[in-house]
Design a protein around this motif. Structure first.
Motif, PDB file in Angstrom:
ATOM      1  N   UNK A 109      61.951  49.099  43.022  1.00  0.00           N
ATOM      2  CA  UNK A 109      60.831  49.828  43.626  1.00  0.00           C
ATOM      3  C   UNK A 109      59.589  49.794  42.741  1.00  0.00           C
ATOM      4  N   UNK A 128      57.209  46.493  43.519  1.00  0.00           N
ATOM      5  CA  UNK A 128      56.101  46.551  44.482  1.00  0.00           C
ATOM      6  C   UNK A 128      55.381  47.895  44.400  1.00  0.00           C
ATOM      7  N   UNK A 139      56.306  50.836  44.668  1.00  0.00           N
ATOM      8  CA  UNK A 139      56.724  51.937  45.514  1.00  0.00           C
ATOM      9  C   UNK A 139      56.921  53.160  44.620  1.00  0.00           C
ATOM     10  N   UNK A 155      55.364  54.226  40.923  1.00  0.00           N
ATOM     11  CA  UNK A 155      54.372  53.776  39.952  1.00  0.00           C
ATOM     12  C   UNK A 155      55.017  53.706  38.572  1.00  0.00           C
ATOM     13  N   UNK A 190      46.883  48.025  46.182  1.00  0.00           N
ATOM     14  CA  UNK A 190      48.284  47.629  46.221  1.00  0.00           C
ATOM     15  C   UNK A 190      48.678  47.103  47.596  1.00  0.00           C
ATOM     16  N   UNK A 191      48.019  47.584  48.659  1.00  0.00           N
ATOM     17  CA  UNK A 191      48.424  47.191  50.009  1.00  0.00           C
ATOM     18  C   UNK A 191      48.330  45.682  50.223  1.00  0.00           C
ATOM     19  N   UNK A 234      51.287  44.099  48.545  1.00  0.00           N
ATOM     20  CA  UNK A 234      52.568  44.393  49.192  1.00  0.00           C
ATOM     21  C   UNK A 234      52.768  43.528  50.435  1.00  0.00           C
ATOM     22  N   UNK A 235      51.641  43.109  51.045  1.00  0.00           N
ATOM     23  CA  UNK A 235      51.788  42.235  52.214  1.00  0.00           C
ATOM     24  C   UNK A 235      52.514  40.954  51.863  1.00  0.00           C
ATOM     25  N   UNK A 270      59.990  44.142  51.576  1.00  0.00           N
ATOM     26  CA  UNK A 270      61.038  44.987  51.009  1.00  0.00           C
ATOM     27  C   UNK A 270      62.001  45.391  52.117  1.00  0.00           C
ATOM     28  N   UNK A 328      53.366  45.116  64.017  1.00  0.00           N
ATOM     29  CA  UNK A 328      52.406  46.118  63.566  1.00  0.00           C
ATOM     30  C   UNK A 328      51.585  45.685  62.343  1.00  0.00           C
ATOM     31  N   UNK A 329      52.281  45.323  61.264  1.00  0.00           N
ATOM     32  CA  UNK A 329      51.530  44.997  60.046  1.00  0.00           C
ATOM     33  C   UNK A 329      50.675  43.739  60.215  1.00  0.00           C
ATOM     34  N   UNK A 341      47.658  44.611  62.272  1.00  0.00           N
ATOM     35  CA  UNK A 341      46.773  45.522  61.550  1.00  0.00           C
ATOM     36  C   UNK A 341      45.953  44.784  60.498  1.00  0.00           C
ATOM     37  N   UNK A 398      61.022  41.820  60.089  1.00  0.00           N
ATOM     38  CA  UNK A 398      59.752  42.548  60.012  1.00  0.00           C
ATOM     39  C   UNK A 398      59.020  42.186  58.730  1.00  0.00           C
ATOM     40  N   UNK A 415      55.153  38.934  57.729  1.00  0.00           N
ATOM     41  CA  UNK A 415      53.957  38.904  56.882  1.00  0.00           C
ATOM     42  C   UNK A 415      53.908  37.650  56.013  1.00  0.00           C
ATOM     43  N   UNK A 460      55.314  47.106  54.045  1.00  0.00           N
ATOM     44  CA  UNK A 460      54.716  45.934  54.690  1.00  0.00           C
ATOM     45  C   UNK A 460      53.215  45.868  54.455  1.00  0.00           C
ATOM     46  N   UNK A 461      52.713  46.757  53.606  1.00  0.00           N
ATOM     47  CA  UNK A 461      51.312  46.679  53.217  1.00  0.00           C
ATOM     48  C   UNK A 461      50.376  47.542  54.040  1.00  0.00           C
ATOM     49  N   UNK A 462      50.922  48.426  54.882  1.00  0.00           N
ATOM     50  CA  UNK A 462      50.048  49.357  55.602  1.00  0.00           C
ATOM     51  C   UNK A 462      49.623  50.455  54.629  1.00  0.00           C
TER      52      UNK A 462
END
Ligand SMILES: Nc1ncnc2c1ncn2[C@@H]1O[C@H](COP(=O)(O)OP(=O)(O)OP(=O)(O)O)[C@@H](O)[C@H]1O
Ligand SMILES: [Mg+2]
Lengths: 271, 236
Positions: free
Chosen positions: A45, A48, A50, A52, A72-73, A76-77, A81, A100-101, A104, A179, A183, B140-142
């Motif tokens: 964790x 990525x 998740x 710190x 960080x987003x 993470x794409x 995970x 969704x991701x 977005x 899922x 990405x 997923x980066x959201x």
């Protein structure tokens, strides 16, 4: 691909990770094993962010993502995970979960381009306007096509409009895996992906993971499935008490463990 | 009993022949506008406050916002609605030199007040959603806010719908204090009718019945909504 430098993590005065350094190269399949509470999940964790990290760096794509100033987003794409309990969005259908991701992220980029172009057109900003060859509609269509393709790959295209609550554990986990695939990640982190599954569903999830491994995906997997480790891993990391005690190829590791603690652990799990 | 029959007859005479029904409809409308308007404002304020209060408290700015929100909630939950109405209408507005109708003031004050209560309901709802949902979104980066808005809050809302229904019903009933600032709601309308005839029994009885009918209708409405939302739990 990922360079971990002097990673430390504490929860209050509980030092869970003690100065871990390692490098995960492109295409590697790293399996992390160790006794319960040794910090395997925490390590994963931290990769990525998740959790710190308390100190140390995680260099991913040339950037230290442990730095709080980093967005960080975006990183993470590129770092999927997969969780023990799937963590699919319960209020979204299977296909919405997958789309969704990507939708977005792409619409956000599109909006930014449009804003930029407007500013340039109004002479509020210098530069040449970017050519926009997509639309929200197109983005959605592309994401949808890709999601269907991924669902076909795991044989669940007929479940596209079902909600996660109607899937079996194995199906949920396979959807969770695709899922993160949607990405196009550079690496996928797995935290005990089969631990919450009924025994008869473990196989289907491991098969999908092997499939990914064979296609060259970089993977970091925390698991108790020693068979998977032996078959798929290019490197095994043994953790105990927040430290990396030993690492090596599965051949070395399972046949000739160097440390007592490792031998002791293996004698317990490999019965 | 004869007397009662006479009073009923006179009441309906006022209601039907002297145009009293228009007043009643207007009162009912104001009551509902204040309750619904208050609820909508309350949902927006409550959701914002709840989101701030469940945020991880690493940053100083968030800790400050959290303190402000907690003061806000404490203030509106710690003083009676009537006092808030009176202070707003007779103290704050004249001080700021703003002119608003008493119905508008009532909507605003009810919104601010129910925002405080709804924030607590919403906070409970958000905390009741599995933290894995947030992690799934973040992985997923959201962003935190996107995951909150698209994944966590919709599930929280489903969990708290019955409680929100009760809050709305409480709001409808509580609107009966807006006559303190002269807003013409159901209560004031029926009081006026009573004042005109010096007979209060029949008007107040009718008022009670209208309140009960409204509350029952809302209850049914909420049941229907709940059933709709449950559907996604069962899948197809
Ligand atoms: N969020 C947290 N807050 C406080 N302590 C935590 C938190 N997460 C983990 N810990 C502690 O960190 C230590 C390591 O936990 P971790 O989950 O990383 O172990 P693990 O190796 O994954 O174990 P398991 O095999 O049981 O999953 C444990 O002592 C645990 O109590
Ligand atoms: Mg773990």
């Amino acid at each position: 691909m990922i360079e971990v430098v002097n990673l430390c993590k504490s929860f209050g005065d509980n030092n869970v990770l003690k100065n871990i350094s390692t490098t995960i190269k492109k295409g590697e399949k790293v399996v992390v094993i160790g006794p319960s509470g040794s910090g395997k999940s925490t390590f994963l964790r931290c990769l990525n962010c998740m959790e710190d990290p308390t100190s140390g760096s995680i260099i991913f794509g040339g950037v230290d993502i442990a730095d709080p100033k980093v967005d960080i987003n975006i990183h993470r794409q590129k770092m999927g995970m997969v969780f023990q309990h799937f963590n699919l969005f319960n209020n979204k259908t299977v296909i919405e979960n997958i789309m969704m991701a990507p939708v977005y992220v792409a619409t956000k980029k599109l909006k930014k381009q449009k804003r930029n172009n407007t500013l340039i057109a109004l002479h509020l900003k210098k530069g040449t306007p970017e050519k926009i060859d997509t639309s929200v509609q197109k983005i959605k269509e592309q994401a949808h096509d890709k999601a269907i393709e991924l669902l076909k790959r795991i044989g669940l295209e007929d479940k596209a409009d079902a909600y996660p609550s109607s899937l079996s554990g194995g199906q949920k986990q396979r959807v969770a895996i695709i899922r993160s695939l949607a990405m196009d990640p550079d690496v996928i982190l797995f935290d005990e992906p089969t631990s919450a599954l009924d025994p008869e569903m473990v196989g289907e999830v491991l098969d999908l993971m092997k499939d990914l491994a064979n296609q060259g995906m970089t993977m970091v997997v925390v698991t108790h499935e020693m068979g998977f480790a032996k078959e798929v891993a290019t490197r095994v990391i043994f953790m105990d008490d927040g430290r990396m005690i030993e690492e090596g190829s599965p051949e070395e590791f399972f046949v000739n463990p160097k440390t007592e603690r490792c031998k002791d652990f293996l004698s317990k799990v490999l019965v | 009993m004869n007397n009662f029959a006479f009073n009923v007859e006179r009441f309906f005479d006022i209601l039907i022949n002297k145009g009293g029904y228009k007043e009643v409809l207007e009162g009912l409308l104001n009551t509902m506008i204040i309750a619904v308007g208050g609820l909508l404002i309350g949902i927006v304020i409550g959701t914002l406050i709840a989101t701030v209060r469940v945020m991880p408290k690493y940053k100083a700015a968030i800790r400050v916002m959290d303190k402000i929100c907690s003061f806000y909630v404490g203030f509106f939950r710690g003083t009676p609605m009537v006092v808030q109405l009176l202070v707003f209408y007779f103290v704050l507005l004249p001080l700021l030199g703003i002119k608003l109708t008493s119905v508008a003031v009532a909507i605003v004050v009810f919104g601010l007040n129910s925002g405080a209560y709804i924030s607590e309901i919403m906070r409970g709802g958000i905390l009741s959603v599995d933290p894995g949902q947030m992690e799934g979104g973040r992985s997923v980066g959201l962003s935190y806010s996107t995951t909150m808005l698209k994944v966590v809050i919709p599930q929280a809302v489903k969990n708290i719908l019955p409680t929100m229904g009760n809050e709305f019903i409480a709001l409808v009933k509580e609107t009966s204090v807006v006559s303190f600032i002269g807003a013409k709601d159901l209560y004031l309308t029926f009081q006026n009718i009573g004042n005109a005839t010096y007979e209060y029994m029949v008007p107040y009885l009718s008022m009670a019945i209208i309140y009960i009918v409204v509350v029952c209708l809302i209850t049914v409405l909420i049941k229907v909504m709940e059933r709709r939302l449950r559907k996604s739990d069962r899948g197809r």
